[in-house]
Design a protein around this motif. Structure first.
Motif, PDB file in Angstrom:
ATOM      1  N   ILE A 262       2.209   2.217  -3.373  1.00  0.00           N
ATOM      2  CA  ILE A 262       1.212   2.800  -4.371  1.00  0.00           C
ATOM      3  C   ILE A 262       0.761   4.291  -3.681  1.00  0.00           C
ATOM      4  CG2 ILE A 262      -1.328   2.749  -4.680  1.00  0.00           C
ATOM      5  CD1 ILE A 262      -0.290  -0.630  -5.083  1.00  0.00           C
TER       6      ILE A 262
ATOM      7  N   PHE B 124      -9.905   2.027 -12.670  1.00  0.00           N
ATOM      8  CA  PHE B 124      -9.197   0.707 -12.490  1.00  0.00           C
ATOM      9  C   PHE B 124      -9.259   0.063 -13.840  1.00  0.00           C
ATOM     10  CE2 PHE B 124      -9.696   1.309  -8.028  1.00  0.00           C
ATOM     11  CZ  PHE B 124      -8.461   1.449  -7.704  1.00  0.00           C
TER      12      PHE B 124
ATOM     13  N   GLU C 158       0.688  -1.254  -0.081  1.00  0.00           N
ATOM     14  CA  GLU C 158       0.045   0.104   0.073  1.00  0.00           C
ATOM     15  C   GLU C 158       0.907   1.105  -0.024  1.00  0.00           C
ATOM     16  OE1 GLU C 158      -3.498  -1.083   2.128  1.00  0.00           O
ATOM     17  OE2 GLU C 158      -3.728   1.262   2.808  1.00  0.00           O
TER      18      GLU C 158
ATOM     19  N   VAL D 200      -5.483   3.805 -12.897  1.00  0.00           N
ATOM     20  CA  VAL D 200      -4.701   2.641 -12.385  1.00  0.00           C
ATOM     21  C   VAL D 200      -4.755   1.438 -13.414  1.00  0.00           C
ATOM     22  CG1 VAL D 200      -4.025   0.984 -10.591  1.00  0.00           C
ATOM     23  CG2 VAL D 200      -4.808   3.546  -9.881  1.00  0.00           C
TER      24      VAL D 200
ATOM     25  N   LEU E 228      -4.604  -5.972  -1.126  1.00  0.00           N
ATOM     26  CA  LEU E 228      -4.422  -4.434  -0.750  1.00  0.00           C
ATOM     27  C   LEU E 228      -5.842  -3.970  -1.217  1.00  0.00           C
ATOM     28  CD1 LEU E 228      -1.306  -3.312  -2.709  1.00  0.00           C
ATOM     29  CD2 LEU E 228      -1.617  -4.045  -0.354  1.00  0.00           C
ATOM     30  N   ASP E 229      -6.262  -2.719  -0.235  1.00  0.00           N
ATOM     31  CA  ASP E 229      -7.154  -1.857  -0.758  1.00  0.00           C
ATOM     32  C   ASP E 229      -6.771  -0.741  -1.547  1.00  0.00           C
ATOM     33  OD1 ASP E 229      -9.261  -0.002  -0.546  1.00  0.00           O
ATOM     34  OD2 ASP E 229      -9.620  -0.447   1.530  1.00  0.00           O
ATOM     35  N   MET E 230      -6.612  -1.062  -2.808  1.00  0.00           N
ATOM     36  CA  MET E 230      -6.288  -0.101  -3.715  1.00  0.00           C
ATOM     37  C   MET E 230      -7.048   1.271  -3.721  1.00  0.00           C
ATOM     38  SD  MET E 230      -3.775  -1.490  -5.666  1.00  0.00           S
ATOM     39  CE  MET E 230      -3.756  -0.338  -7.044  1.00  0.00           C
ATOM     40  N   THR E 231      -8.102   1.428  -3.719  1.00  0.00           N
ATOM     41  CA  THR E 231      -9.092   2.754  -3.591  1.00  0.00           C
ATOM     42  C   THR E 231      -8.267   3.561  -2.409  1.00  0.00           C
ATOM     43  OG1 THR E 231     -10.903   1.613  -4.520  1.00  0.00           O
ATOM     44  CG2 THR E 231     -11.108   3.781  -3.320  1.00  0.00           C
TER      45      THR E 231
ATOM     46  N   VAL F  96      -1.400  -7.483  -6.057  1.00  0.00           N
ATOM     47  CA  VAL F  96      -2.045  -6.323  -5.442  1.00  0.00           C
ATOM     48  C   VAL F  96      -3.405  -6.992  -4.877  1.00  0.00           C
ATOM     49  CG1 VAL F  96      -1.498  -4.415  -6.695  1.00  0.00           C
ATOM     50  CG2 VAL F  96      -3.280  -5.198  -7.339  1.00  0.00           C
TER      51      VAL F  96
ATOM     52  N   ALA G  24      -5.209   3.093  -0.941  1.00  0.00           N
ATOM     53  CA  ALA G  24      -4.082   3.189  -1.119  1.00  0.00           C
ATOM     54  C   ALA G  24      -3.924   4.736  -1.893  1.00  0.00           C
ATOM     55  CB  ALA G  24      -3.244   2.037  -1.765  1.00  0.00           C
ATOM     56  N   VAL G  25      -4.754   4.597  -3.039  1.00  0.00           N
ATOM     57  CA  VAL G  25      -4.708   5.763  -4.054  1.00  0.00           C
ATOM     58  C   VAL G  25      -5.231   7.051  -3.224  1.00  0.00           C
ATOM     59  CG1 VAL G  25      -5.709   6.831  -6.232  1.00  0.00           C
ATOM     60  CG2 VAL G  25      -4.943   4.290  -6.339  1.00  0.00           C
TER      61      VAL G  25
ATOM     62  N   ILE H 114      -3.517  -2.067 -14.187  1.00  0.00           N
ATOM     63  CA  ILE H 114      -2.947  -3.324 -13.694  1.00  0.00           C
ATOM     64  C   ILE H 114      -2.599  -4.347 -14.621  1.00  0.00           C
ATOM     65  CG2 ILE H 114      -2.955  -4.872 -11.879  1.00  0.00           C
ATOM     66  CD1 ILE H 114      -5.108  -3.225 -10.438  1.00  0.00           C
TER      67      ILE H 114
END
Lengths: 280, 180
Positions: free
Chosen positions: A9, A130, A6, A76, A87-90, A84, A92-93, A78
């Motif tokens: 990112i 995404f 995280e 993003v 991960l909680d991508m949202t 990933v 992290a961003v 991928i």
């Protein structure tokens, strides 16, 4: 498989937010310099000179190019070979956006409640797209979009029998309606095809392509060139005060669409078109 | 090279007569105090005027700058501070002119109604270069918060500017640079 954290990112997004807002994109920077050398209007030339100086000062003083540091739109993409999954991508961003905007002394222009116009947000949430591709690694792109120009966006759902002339007229009229208000010279991002929502997304993605690189499809590149020429004859000029620099670039992105329709979205960018990318 | 290397008019914000002598298209270098106010600050000011409440600063003879700066980086006077789109303030301009505002700074066109009001009140509308926020920051020599701190970037700040480069958009006779 490269395992991303995280922190990796959010740190990348933070840096991209600062980079995009402080450093004018090289393609836009050279287009401004070129416009300055070619512009014949006296007042127009002075304004272009201010804009060229503005980019230099922003970089040297580490001050944002424009006080409207935009609503960040983050792409993003991928690809293969990155993990990933945990991960909680949202999150992290958004964390990256918050950190970048804070560290870069950028403006908090986000209101949490669009109707009540209230809610002290801390620079986020941003808009995130995404996507998954076949390329290697993960590409992150930050496009901070100012709202003076975002407000001039136009979407039109054409009939499938519409002519190229109809589409050109619509695009030219969108620029004319924006007139002096959205900080010309403009860069046009145009999305053609898909659905209503996707045409809008395409128009944003079109802005990410360097403006000195034409669309790889010959017919579309020709349309870009024609529009560029035609709009620069409109006489709007820098800040709308006349001149032959009304657009610095016209970027079109197309996608297949339905037999019953032809969505076209024009997303206008001011001359401070900002974006920055990284591949993790 | 200086941006304005010829025919600019040096103008002090406190001068009275010189504002009415300006004509649309004139290039001006403005020195003195201006007050930032954009959408939400306008809304609040107008509510106060309507209720007859005490204004946080006297609008009489002042210059309003449609601007919401970025945060101030260390060692700098102010962050990026260019103009925002003036048209959004069109519907709220009348009461401010009634209250004595003598000039506004922004970017882009104004409504026909505002053009008429500017003429009526012998005010002036100036254009600053949109998207030149870092450049314009160099012309600000001090900043003081004045009102509506809760609005963050939309709060009212007093900017002391020196040789702030402007173009007259609408003059006190109602001539409009975009309607020539």
């Amino acid at each position: 498989m490269k395992k991303l954290t995280e922190k990796m990112i959010s740190e990348s997004v933070a840096r991209l937010c600062i980079d995009a807002n402080l450093h004018l994109r090289p393609d836009v920077d050279s287009a401004l310099a070129r416009a300055l050398s070619k512009e014949s209007g006296i007042q127009a030339k002075k304004i272009l000179k201010q804009l060229v100086d503005n980019a230099r000062i922003a970089k040297a003083d580490r001050v944002a190019l424009c006080q409207d540091t935009g609503m960040p739109v983050v792409f993003v993409d991928i690809g293969r070979g990155v993990d990933v999954s945990s991960l909680d991508m949202t999150r992290a961003v958004n964390k990256g956006v918050r950190e970048g905007y804070k560290r870069g002394y950028l403006r908090n222009s986000i209101v949490l409640d669009p109707l009540a116009r209230e809610g002290a947000s801390k620079f986020s949430p941003c808009v995130i797209h995404f996507t998954f591709g076949r390329h290697k690694g993960m590409r992150i792109t930050v496009l901070p979009k100012g709202f003076g120009c975002e407000n001039k966006t136009q979407l039109k759902m054409f009939n499938p029998t519409a002519t190229i002339g109809d589409i050109k007229d619509f695009i030219i009229s969108a620029v004319q309606q924006a007139g002096p208000d959205a900080c010309p010279p403009y860069i046009l991002g145009i999305g053609i095809g898909g659905t209503a929502d996707y045409a809008c997304q395409l128009s944003k993605e079109a802005l990410l392509r360097p403006i000195d690189k034409p669309n790889p499809l010959g017919a579309v590149a020709k349309l870009e060139k024609e529009l560029y020429k035609k709009i620069n004859q409109s006489g709007i000029g820098p800040m709308g005060l006349g001149g032959n620099t009304t657009v610095l670039g016209v970027n079109i992105k197309t996608f297949p669409t339905h037999i019953a329709g032809l969505p076209v979205c024009v997303n206008i960018s001011c001359h401070v078109l900002r974006s920055a990318s990284v591949i993790l | 090279m200086s941006f304005f290397n010829d025919n600019f008019i040096k103008l002090l914000t406190r001068s009275k007569d010189e504002f009415s002598g300006l004509r649309a298209g004139d290039e001006v270098l403005l020195t003195g105090d201006i007050y930032t106010a954009r959408d939400q600050a306008h809304k609040k000011l107008i509510e106060l005027i309507r209720k007859g409440g005490k204004l946080p600063f006297d609008l009489k003879g002042q210059i309003i700058y449609y601007c919401g700066p970025t945060k101030t980086p260390p060692m700098r006077v102010i962050g990026s501070c260019g103009p925002t789109t003036s048209a959004r303030m069109d519907k709220m301009t009348g009461p401010l002119l009634e209250a004595g505002v003598k000039a506004m700074i922004g970017k882009g066109r104004r409504s026909e109604e505002v053009r008429g009001l500017i003429k009526k009140h012998k005010a002036v509308y100036f254009l600053a270069t949109g998207g030149a926020g870092a450049y314009l920051a160099k012309r600000v020599i001090s900043v003081k918060p004045v009102a509506f701190k809760e609005l963050g970037p939309e709060a009212v700040y007093r900017l002391r500017v020196k040789d702030f480069p402007l173009i007259v958009g609408i003059d006190s006779q109602g001539n409009d640079i975009f309607r020539k």
